[in-house]
Design a protein around this motif. Structure first.
Motif, PDB file in Angstrom:
ATOM      1  N   ASN A 184       0.856  -1.190   0.000  1.00 22.15           N
ATOM      2  CA  ASN A 184       0.000   0.000   0.000  1.00 22.15           C
ATOM      3  C   ASN A 184       0.890   1.237   0.000  1.00 22.15           C
ATOM      4  OD1 ASN A 184      -1.428  -2.132   2.052  1.00 22.15           O
ATOM      5  ND2 ASN A 184      -2.961  -1.143   0.771  1.00 22.15           N
ATOM      6  N   ILE A 185       0.556   2.215  -0.824  1.00 24.05           N
ATOM      7  CA  ILE A 185       1.349   3.442  -0.910  1.00 24.05           C
ATOM      8  C   ILE A 185       1.040   4.339   0.284  1.00 24.05           C
ATOM      9  CG2 ILE A 185       1.763   5.547  -2.243  1.00 24.05           C
ATOM     10  CD1 ILE A 185       1.080   3.906  -4.772  1.00 24.05           C
ATOM     11  N   LEU A 186       2.074   4.647   1.072  1.00 24.38           N
ATOM     12  CA  LEU A 186       1.932   5.467   2.272  1.00 24.38           C
ATOM     13  C   LEU A 186       2.971   6.583   2.250  1.00 24.38           C
ATOM     14  CD1 LEU A 186       1.690   2.546   4.864  1.00 24.38           C
ATOM     15  CD2 LEU A 186      -0.225   3.803   3.847  1.00 24.38           C
ATOM     16  N   ARG A 187       2.631   7.716   2.859  1.00 22.25           N
ATOM     17  CA  ARG A 187       3.559   8.839   2.997  1.00 22.25           C
ATOM     18  C   ARG A 187       3.790   9.110   4.477  1.00 22.25           C
ATOM     19  NH1 ARG A 187       1.471  13.348   1.928  1.00 22.25           N
ATOM     20  NH2 ARG A 187      -0.707  12.699   1.735  1.00 22.25           N
ATOM     21  N   GLU A 188       5.009   9.483   4.806  1.00 17.11           N
ATOM     22  CA  GLU A 188       5.343   9.696   6.208  1.00 17.11           C
ATOM     23  C   GLU A 188       4.699  10.965   6.757  1.00 17.11           C
ATOM     24  OE1 GLU A 188       9.590  11.428   6.771  1.00 17.11           O
ATOM     25  OE2 GLU A 188       9.606  10.384   4.834  1.00 17.11           O
ATOM     26  N   LYS A 189       4.361  10.915   8.026  1.00 11.02           N
ATOM     27  CA  LYS A 189       3.939  12.106   8.745  1.00 11.02           C
ATOM     28  C   LYS A 189       5.159  12.744   9.390  1.00 11.02           C
ATOM     29  CE  LYS A 189      -0.814  10.914  10.073  1.00 11.02           C
ATOM     30  NZ  LYS A 189      -1.692  10.545  11.221  1.00 11.02           N
ATOM     31  N   GLU A 190       5.066  14.045   9.565  1.00 11.86           N
ATOM     32  CA  GLU A 190       6.139  14.758  10.244  1.00 11.86           C
ATOM     33  C   GLU A 190       6.321  14.183  11.649  1.00 11.86           C
ATOM     34  OE1 GLU A 190       7.356  19.343  11.528  1.00 11.86           O
ATOM     35  OE2 GLU A 190       5.574  18.963  10.297  1.00 11.86           O
ATOM     36  N   GLY A 191       7.570  13.898  11.999  1.00 13.98           N
ATOM     37  CA  GLY A 191       7.866  13.377  13.323  1.00 13.98           C
ATOM     38  C   GLY A 191       7.814  11.865  13.437  1.00 13.98           C
ATOM     39  N   SER A 192       7.395  11.169  12.366  1.00 16.21           N
ATOM     40  CA  SER A 192       7.342   9.712  12.429  1.00 16.21           C
ATOM     41  C   SER A 192       8.734   9.109  12.241  1.00 16.21           C
ATOM     42  CB  SER A 192       6.391   9.161  11.361  1.00 16.21           C
ATOM     43  OG  SER A 192       6.898   9.423  10.062  1.00 16.21           O
ATOM     44  N   GLN A 193       8.914   7.888  12.688  1.00 19.74           N
ATOM     45  CA  GLN A 193      10.167   7.156  12.514  1.00 19.74           C
ATOM     46  C   GLN A 193      10.012   6.241  11.297  1.00 19.74           C
ATOM     47  OE1 GLN A 193      11.024   5.077  16.210  1.00 19.74           O
ATOM     48  NE2 GLN A 193      10.246   6.788  17.411  1.00 19.74           N
ATOM     49  N   VAL A 194      10.601   6.642  10.179  1.00 22.96           N
ATOM     50  CA  VAL A 194      10.512   5.831   8.963  1.00 22.96           C
ATOM     51  C   VAL A 194      11.641   4.804   9.002  1.00 22.96           C
ATOM     52  CG1 VAL A 194      10.536   5.827   6.460  1.00 22.96           C
ATOM     53  CG2 VAL A 194       9.462   7.720   7.687  1.00 22.96           C
ATOM     54  N   ILE A 195      11.285   3.566   9.264  1.00 20.75           N
ATOM     55  CA  ILE A 195      12.269   2.505   9.464  1.00 20.75           C
ATOM     56  C   ILE A 195      12.708   1.892   8.145  1.00 20.75           C
ATOM     57  CG2 ILE A 195      12.648   0.259  10.595  1.00 20.75           C
ATOM     58  CD1 ILE A 195      10.484   1.191  12.642  1.00 20.75           C
ATOM     59  N   ALA A 196      11.795   1.840   7.170  1.00 21.09           N
ATOM     60  CA  ALA A 196      12.128   1.288   5.854  1.00 21.09           C
ATOM     61  C   ALA A 196      11.256   1.946   4.793  1.00 21.09           C
ATOM     62  CB  ALA A 196      11.939  -0.231   5.840  1.00 21.09           C
ATOM     63  N   HIS A 201       8.224   5.636  -1.072  1.00 25.20           N
ATOM     64  CA  HIS A 201       7.069   5.303  -0.235  1.00 25.20           C
ATOM     65  C   HIS A 201       7.504   4.681   1.088  1.00 25.20           C
ATOM     66  CE1 HIS A 201       5.213   4.754  -4.456  1.00 25.20           C
ATOM     67  NE2 HIS A 201       5.003   5.979  -4.033  1.00 25.20           N
ATOM     68  N   VAL A 202       6.756   4.970   2.136  1.00 24.02           N
ATOM     69  CA  VAL A 202       7.015   4.378   3.452  1.00 24.02           C
ATOM     70  C   VAL A 202       6.663   2.894   3.425  1.00 24.02           C
ATOM     71  CG1 VAL A 202       6.330   4.359   5.869  1.00 24.02           C
ATOM     72  CG2 VAL A 202       6.588   6.540   4.664  1.00 24.02           C
ATOM     73  N   PHE A 203       7.587   2.071   3.915  1.00 24.62           N
ATOM     74  CA  PHE A 203       7.306   0.635   4.032  1.00 24.62           C
ATOM     75  C   PHE A 203       7.030   0.247   5.484  1.00 24.62           C
ATOM     76  CE2 PHE A 203       8.222  -3.889   4.212  1.00 24.62           C
ATOM     77  CZ  PHE A 203       7.504  -4.342   3.107  1.00 24.62           C
ATOM     78  N   MET A 204       7.819   0.763   6.404  1.00 21.59           N
ATOM     79  CA  MET A 204       7.565   0.571   7.838  1.00 21.59           C
ATOM     80  C   MET A 204       7.769   1.903   8.547  1.00 21.59           C
ATOM     81  SD  MET A 204       9.158  -3.091   9.110  1.00 21.59           S
ATOM     82  CE  MET A 204      10.866  -2.632   8.833  1.00 21.59           C
ATOM     83  N   ALA A 205       6.822   2.266   9.397  1.00 23.57           N
ATOM     84  CA  ALA A 205       6.952   3.511  10.166  1.00 23.57           C
ATOM     85  C   ALA A 205       6.381   3.315  11.554  1.00 23.57           C
ATOM     86  CB  ALA A 205       6.240   4.660   9.463  1.00 23.57           C
ATOM     87  N   ALA A 206       7.025   3.953  12.519  1.00 23.70           N
ATOM     88  CA  ALA A 206       6.589   3.902  13.909  1.00 23.70           C
ATOM     89  C   ALA A 206       6.333   5.317  14.404  1.00 23.70           C
ATOM     90  CB  ALA A 206       7.656   3.223  14.767  1.00 23.70           C
ATOM     91  N   GLY A 207       5.441   5.429  15.359  1.00 30.91           N
ATOM     92  CA  GLY A 207       5.140   6.763  15.883  1.00 30.91           C
ATOM     93  C   GLY A 207       4.404   6.699  17.202  1.00 30.91           C
TER      94      GLY A 207
END
Length: 251
Positions: A184-196, A201-207
């Motif tokens: 799924n195509i995702l875009r990072e939010k400001e302040g998120s931890q983009v892990i991959a 496109h964001v593949f894994m993100a934590a927040g």
């Protein structure tokens, strides 16, 4: 010692088939579940898992924060927003019922943890039918969603690029990842931890959201997007146990 408790929702479906044999036809119906690999992965880390198939979630997913709060982590995988929004009392009888996506939001705000795994009925999904964009779930996740069909099919195979190799979620996980067949195509939010990422496109993100933590995994945890090489990967269990432990503030 506290045993982590996780609610795993989705990854089930019914197939109704029509068989044509010349003049004659008959139908068959099968019920299938696709979440065993992920459930087994969580349990390999000593996590207690309550699995709730999609058709059960429609009527039985918790409708109060207090009921949801018995879980350290809640995971949605390949289950659309309508299952949570359209309780039969509302859809069939026109009654007011709790908005269970707002319940999840409040649960996280008060310190709970939530993750969404990708698939045809995750994020926006096929034909936009998963329909989580502009919902309380998008509000709490560390990613922005598209408002249309967000699938990127990659039959040629794609391999995520690790952006934060020191993140606790990747502890003990090989840097050599297997391929995926879409996401799924995702875009990072400001302040998120983009892990991959996969390309742009964001593949894994934590927040974080309120007092809680959230996580987005853009691809599937099982075929077809999650290739057999991924599902059988030696680091599969480690990765998802790490994700659950990070969400529950145990890493």
């Amino acid at each position: 010692m506290h045993t982590m408790k996780l609610l795993y929702v989705g990854e089930s479906w019914v197939i109704h088939s029509v068989h044509m044999k010349g003049f004659d036809a008959f139908t068959t119906t099968t019920y299938e579940e696709g979440g065993k690999s992920l459930k087994d992965a969580f349990e390999s880390g000593g996590i207690e898992v309550d699995y709730m198939p999609a058709h059960i979630a429609a009527s039985s997913f918790p409708d109060t924060v207090e009921k949801l709060a018995v879980y350290d982590v809640v995971v949605f995988s390949d289950i659309g927003s309508n299952t949570f929004l359209l309780h039969q009392d509302t859809f069939s009888k026109g009654k007011i019922t709790p908005n269970r996506l707002k319940i999840v939001q409040e649960y996280v705000e008060k310190g709970g943890s939530f993750a969404m795994m990708g698939g045809y009925f995750s994020f926006q999904g096929i034909d936009g039918k998963a329909k989580y964009a502009q919902s309380p779930i998008e509000e709490i996740l560390p990613v922005h969603m598209m408002e249309t069909d967000d699938r990127l099919e990659a039959p040629e195979g794609v391999i995520p690029e690790i952006m934060m190799d020191a993140h606790p979620i990747l502890e003990g996980v090989s840097k050599e990842w297997p391929h995926f067949l879409g996401y799924n195509i995702l875009r990072e939010k400001e302040g998120s931890q983009v892990i991959a990422k996969c390309g742009d496109h964001v593949f894994m993100a934590a927040g974080t959201y309120g007092k809680g933590r959230t996580f987005a995994f853009a691809s599937d945890i099982a075929p077809h997007w999650g290739s057999p090489k991924f599902v059988n990967w030696s680091c599969y269990n480690t990765l998802f146990v790490n994700i659950a432990k990070w969400l529950a503030h145990n890493k």
